[in-house]
Design an enzyme around this catalytic site. Structure first.
Site, PDB file in Angstrom:
ATOM      1  N   GLU A  33     -10.583  66.931  28.207  1.00 38.80           N
ATOM      2  CA  GLU A  33      -9.624  65.918  28.173  1.00 38.80           C
ATOM      3  C   GLU A  33      -8.747  65.793  29.379  1.00 38.80           C
ATOM      4  O   GLU A  33      -8.011  66.643  29.809  1.00 38.80           O
ATOM      5  CB  GLU A  33      -8.809  66.125  26.811  1.00 38.80           C
ATOM      6  CG  GLU A  33      -8.228  64.815  25.882  1.00 38.80           C
ATOM      7  CD  GLU A  33      -9.634  63.980  25.394  1.00 38.80           C
ATOM      8  OE1 GLU A  33      -9.810  62.939  26.042  1.00 38.80           O
ATOM      9  OE2 GLU A  33     -10.183  64.505  24.640  1.00 38.80           O
ATOM     10  N   ASP A  36     -11.040  63.257  33.464  1.00 37.01           N
ATOM     11  CA  ASP A  36     -12.062  62.265  34.014  1.00 37.01           C
ATOM     12  C   ASP A  36     -11.551  61.753  35.400  1.00 37.01           C
ATOM     13  O   ASP A  36     -12.277  61.665  36.368  1.00 37.01           O
ATOM     14  CB  ASP A  36     -12.407  61.025  33.085  1.00 37.01           C
ATOM     15  CG  ASP A  36     -11.141  60.295  32.332  1.00 37.01           C
ATOM     16  OD1 ASP A  36     -10.091  60.960  32.506  1.00 37.01           O
ATOM     17  OD2 ASP A  36     -11.209  59.179  32.029  1.00 37.01           O
ATOM     18  N   SER A  67     -15.742  38.223  14.446  1.00 33.69           N
ATOM     19  CA  SER A  67     -15.914  39.477  14.005  1.00 33.69           C
ATOM     20  C   SER A  67     -15.485  39.722  12.744  1.00 33.69           C
ATOM     21  O   SER A  67     -14.717  39.030  12.006  1.00 33.69           O
ATOM     22  CB  SER A  67     -15.101  40.355  14.959  1.00 33.69           C
ATOM     23  OG  SER A  67     -14.896  41.797  14.247  1.00 33.69           O
ATOM     24  N   GLY A 118      -9.226  51.513  17.364  1.00 36.83           N
ATOM     25  CA  GLY A 118      -7.820  52.042  17.999  1.00 36.83           C
ATOM     26  C   GLY A 118      -7.536  53.352  17.424  1.00 36.83           C
ATOM     27  O   GLY A 118      -6.314  53.978  17.454  1.00 36.83           O
ATOM     28  N   GLY A 120      -8.817  56.121  18.707  1.00 33.94           N
ATOM     29  CA  GLY A 120      -9.324  57.094  19.557  1.00 33.94           C
ATOM     30  C   GLY A 120     -10.883  57.345  19.741  1.00 33.94           C
ATOM     31  O   GLY A 120     -11.367  58.323  20.377  1.00 33.94           O
ATOM     32  N   SER A 122     -13.014  55.144  20.446  1.00 36.92           N
ATOM     33  CA  SER A 122     -13.840  54.142  21.236  1.00 36.92           C
ATOM     34  C   SER A 122     -14.403  52.997  20.692  1.00 36.92           C
ATOM     35  O   SER A 122     -15.572  52.675  21.293  1.00 36.92           O
ATOM     36  CB  SER A 122     -14.366  54.824  22.391  1.00 36.92           C
ATOM     37  OG  SER A 122     -14.515  53.843  23.585  1.00 36.92           O
ATOM     38  N   GLU A 156     -13.963  45.902  30.838  1.00 37.39           N
ATOM     39  CA  GLU A 156     -12.697  46.604  30.069  1.00 37.39           C
ATOM     40  C   GLU A 156     -11.684  46.767  31.345  1.00 37.39           C
ATOM     41  O   GLU A 156     -10.659  46.304  31.051  1.00 37.39           O
ATOM     42  CB  GLU A 156     -13.100  47.905  29.474  1.00 37.39           C
ATOM     43  CG  GLU A 156     -11.900  48.273  28.773  1.00 37.39           C
ATOM     44  CD  GLU A 156     -12.130  49.249  27.691  1.00 37.39           C
ATOM     45  OE1 GLU A 156     -13.150  49.321  27.135  1.00 37.39           O
ATOM     46  OE2 GLU A 156     -11.243  49.874  27.123  1.00 37.39           O
ATOM     47  N   ASP A 168     -16.820  56.471  27.968  1.00 38.97           N
ATOM     48  CA  ASP A 168     -17.110  56.000  26.770  1.00 38.97           C
ATOM     49  C   ASP A 168     -18.162  55.018  26.740  1.00 38.97           C
ATOM     50  O   ASP A 168     -19.196  54.921  25.935  1.00 38.97           O
ATOM     51  CB  ASP A 168     -15.868  55.095  26.266  1.00 38.97           C
ATOM     52  CG  ASP A 168     -14.592  55.883  26.211  1.00 38.97           C
ATOM     53  OD1 ASP A 168     -14.724  57.205  26.301  1.00 38.97           O
ATOM     54  OD2 ASP A 168     -13.405  55.202  26.096  1.00 38.97           O
ATOM     55  N   TYR A 220       0.773  58.422  30.515  1.00 39.95           N
ATOM     56  CA  TYR A 220      -0.585  58.460  31.037  1.00 39.95           C
ATOM     57  C   TYR A 220      -0.551  58.345  32.651  1.00 39.95           C
ATOM     58  O   TYR A 220      -0.970  59.079  33.235  1.00 39.95           O
ATOM     59  CB  TYR A 220      -1.423  57.372  30.586  1.00 39.95           C
ATOM     60  CG  TYR A 220      -2.729  57.223  31.017  1.00 39.95           C
ATOM     61  CD1 TYR A 220      -3.985  58.349  30.517  1.00 39.95           C
ATOM     62  CD2 TYR A 220      -3.360  56.236  31.667  1.00 39.95           C
ATOM     63  CE1 TYR A 220      -5.256  58.181  31.090  1.00 39.95           C
ATOM     64  CE2 TYR A 220      -4.622  56.435  32.514  1.00 39.95           C
ATOM     65  CZ  TYR A 220      -5.682  57.533  32.196  1.00 39.95           C
ATOM     66  OH  TYR A 220      -6.591  57.391  32.598  1.00 39.95           O
TER      67      TYR A 220
HETATM   68  P1  ADP Z   1     -10.408  52.356  20.542  1.00 41.67           P
HETATM   69  O1  ADP Z   1     -11.201  52.111  21.634  1.00 41.67           O
HETATM   70  O2  ADP Z   1      -9.918  53.937  20.860  1.00 41.67           O
HETATM   71  O3  ADP Z   1     -10.798  52.203  19.313  1.00 41.67           O
HETATM   72  P2  ADP Z   1      -8.899  50.530  22.097  1.00 41.67           P
HETATM   73  O4  ADP Z   1      -7.582  49.890  21.699  1.00 41.67           O
HETATM   74  O5  ADP Z   1      -9.371  50.687  23.274  1.00 41.67           O
HETATM   75  O6  ADP Z   1      -8.947  51.633  21.091  1.00 41.67           O
HETATM   76  O7  ADP Z   1      -9.976  49.423  21.322  1.00 41.67           O
HETATM   77  C1  ADP Z   1      -9.436  48.901  20.333  1.00 41.67           C
HETATM   78  C2  ADP Z   1      -9.586  47.140  20.421  1.00 41.67           C
HETATM   79  O8  ADP Z   1     -10.891  46.714  20.404  1.00 41.67           O
HETATM   80  C3  ADP Z   1      -9.296  46.193  19.118  1.00 41.67           C
HETATM   81  O9  ADP Z   1      -7.871  46.217  19.034  1.00 41.67           O
HETATM   82  C4  ADP Z   1     -10.281  45.176  19.329  1.00 41.67           C
HETATM   83  O10 ADP Z   1      -9.325  44.211  20.222  1.00 41.67           O
HETATM   84  C5  ADP Z   1     -11.356  45.671  19.762  1.00 41.67           C
HETATM   85  N1  ADP Z   1     -12.468  45.881  19.045  1.00 41.67           N
HETATM   86  C6  ADP Z   1     -13.112  47.168  18.869  1.00 41.67           C
HETATM   87  N2  ADP Z   1     -13.970  46.797  18.011  1.00 41.67           N
HETATM   88  C7  ADP Z   1     -13.983  45.673  17.395  1.00 41.67           C
HETATM   89  C8  ADP Z   1     -14.457  44.885  16.349  1.00 41.67           C
HETATM   90  N3  ADP Z   1     -15.515  45.355  15.560  1.00 41.67           N
HETATM   91  N4  ADP Z   1     -14.051  43.570  15.952  1.00 41.67           N
HETATM   92  C9  ADP Z   1     -13.069  43.078  16.733  1.00 41.67           C
HETATM   93  N5  ADP Z   1     -12.667  43.742  17.770  1.00 41.67           N
HETATM   94  C10 ADP Z   1     -12.864  44.864  18.079  1.00 41.67           C
HETATM   95 MG    MG Z   2     -10.954  52.128  23.920  1.00 47.92          MG
END
Ligand code: ADP
Ligand code: MG
Length: 383
Positions: A33, A36, A67, A118, A120, A122, A156, A168, A220
């Site tokens: 952790e 990277d 979505s 959100g 963690g 991914s 990203e 990821d 970070y």
């Molecule tokens: P993590 O990758 O840890 O889940 P992130 O903040 O990097 O957290 O990514 C989460 C974001 O990705 C969400 O807030 C949304 O914008 C987008 N996201 C991920 N999966 C979906 C989904 N199934 N539908 C819509 N948006 C998504």
């Molecule tokens: Mg993410």
């Protein structure tokens, strides 16, 4: 492989069936952790939960995106407007992939999945990679999985504006069931490492603390800056080149704060290689110790943990887990615990009690075995 009902949902929303359906999983990083960006190793695996992307080629230059996790609201964008800087919400992850893959046709895209957002785990890479592999199939682009991982990361970094590493996207695309992926962040080579929890009656419990402490971004950047500063002061390329002995001998050249940050990086890189050895000899007790040591290092030296994560880890261990640690950037998000499968309910109960006792929001729990990376579920029609 299930397609999570997305075919029907796509048809309901867009009036026609999709041409291609693909899926990509979320991930857990077993160990490695915050290293990277220090040229270290990481050891992630794909979780069972995945994100599905259904796509259909359009004959015009419109992009429509929806979505199920965002109320099936259809967002319409002109392909010619798609460029970094275009305002938007979650659909920017999808548009970023269209941009990175240089797609020059209109498409309809529907997303549905089970990767918690959100937490963690991914969900962002699962989303990008499901779309990337679906578009690669739809337009016969012929990218290999490593190239798609780099393009999804580019989406990203360059489009959404999140400076994430390559881990990821690599694991979402390359993971094999029953394996963890040893990824060398220096040259991006990777190797599958057997991680057979099921036949050892073990399980990985994922504890989403539901805590999100806001200082993440600044903290970070500060951690990265400390590592950069140590590297400059000690005249090395990266933490990868330092042994703990060398670091201790050079302690006078750096600040106390830099020293503990660097100590995390150096010891964590070594722990990943020790974890690979433990897995290769099926020594899960040793693996548990390494997870615990990783957590202590993240908590005390890198200082990126928080009370909720520490509570999850401590109560999992006292309830019988072989080992546990926080995962991800820190200050909230999830922790993992390596547990005997038959102790799962008891450990979950203890963690819930500990959270209740401290007045924390109730955590969410997932268990997962190392799963398959991205897959095409419905191939493109032959034209
Ligand atoms: P993590 O990758 O840890 O889940 P992130 O903040 O990097 O957290 O990514 C989460 C974001 O990705 C969400 O807030 C949304 O914008 C987008 N996201 C991920 N999966 C979906 C989904 N199934 N539908 C819509 N948006 C998504
Ligand atoms: Mg993410």
């Amino acid at each position: 492989m299930q397609e999570s009902g997305i075919r029907g949902k796509f048809e309901e929303l867009f009036g026609q069936l999709p041409d291609v359906i693909a899926a990509a999983p979320g991930r857990v990083n077993l160990i490695g952790e915050h290293i990277d960006y220090s040229d270290g190793y990481v050891l992630p695996f794909a979780i069972t939960e995945r994100t599905y992307a259904a796509v259909r080629r359009r004959s015009d230059r419109l992009v429509r995106i929806a979505s199920a996790q965002r109320g099936n609201m259809v967002i319409t964008v002109k392909l010619d407007d798609v460029r970094p800087g275009l305002k938007g919400q979650w659909e920017r992850y999808v548009l970023g992939v269209l941009w990175a893959l240089k797609i020059d046709h209109g498409v309809d895209v529907m997303i549905d999945g089970h990767v918690p957002l959100g937490a963690g785990l991914s969900s962002s890479a699962a989303l990008e990679c499901s779309v990337a592999i679906a578009l690669d199939e739809l337009f016969s682009l012929g990218f290999d999985l490593k190239a798609l991982a780099r393009l999804a990361q580019k989406a990203e970094n360059g489009y959404v504006g999140v400076p994430c590493g390559i881990m990821d996207q690599s694991v979402a695309l390359l993971a094999k069931p029953g394996s963890a992926l040893l990824l060398d962040c220096r040259d991006l080579t990777s190797r599958d490492i057997d991680f057979d929890l099921a036949s050892n009656a073990l399980e990985l419990l994922i504890i989403d603390t539901q805590a999100h402490h806001s200082l993440t971004d600044g903290a970070y950047a500060q951690r990265r800056a400390s590592c950069d500063s140590v590297v400059t002061k000690l005249g090395v390329q990266s933490m990868r080149e330092l042994t703990l002995n060398q670091l201790e001998e050079s302690q006078d050249l750096i600040t106390d704060n830099e020293f503990i940050r660097a100590r995390h990086a150096v010891t964590e890189i070594a722990r990943v290689l020790d974890a690979v050895q433990a897995l290769e000899s099926q020594d899960f007790v040793e693996l548990g110790h390494l997870l615990n040591a990783s957590h202590r290092s993240l908590r005390d030296d890198y200082e990126v943990s928080c009370s909720e994560l520490n509570t999850a880890v401590d109560s999992a261990i006292s309830a019988g887990a072989l080992g546990a640690r926080m995962i991800g950037a820190g200050f909230g998000g999830s922790a993992i615990a390596l547990i005997k499968a038959d102790q799962s309910q008891g450990i979950i109960r203890e963690i819930k009690i500990a959270f209740g006792g401290k007045g924390f929001k109730p955590p969410r729990f997932f268990t997962s075995l190392p799963s398959q990376g991205a897959q095409i579920i419905q191939r493109a029609p032959q034209i």
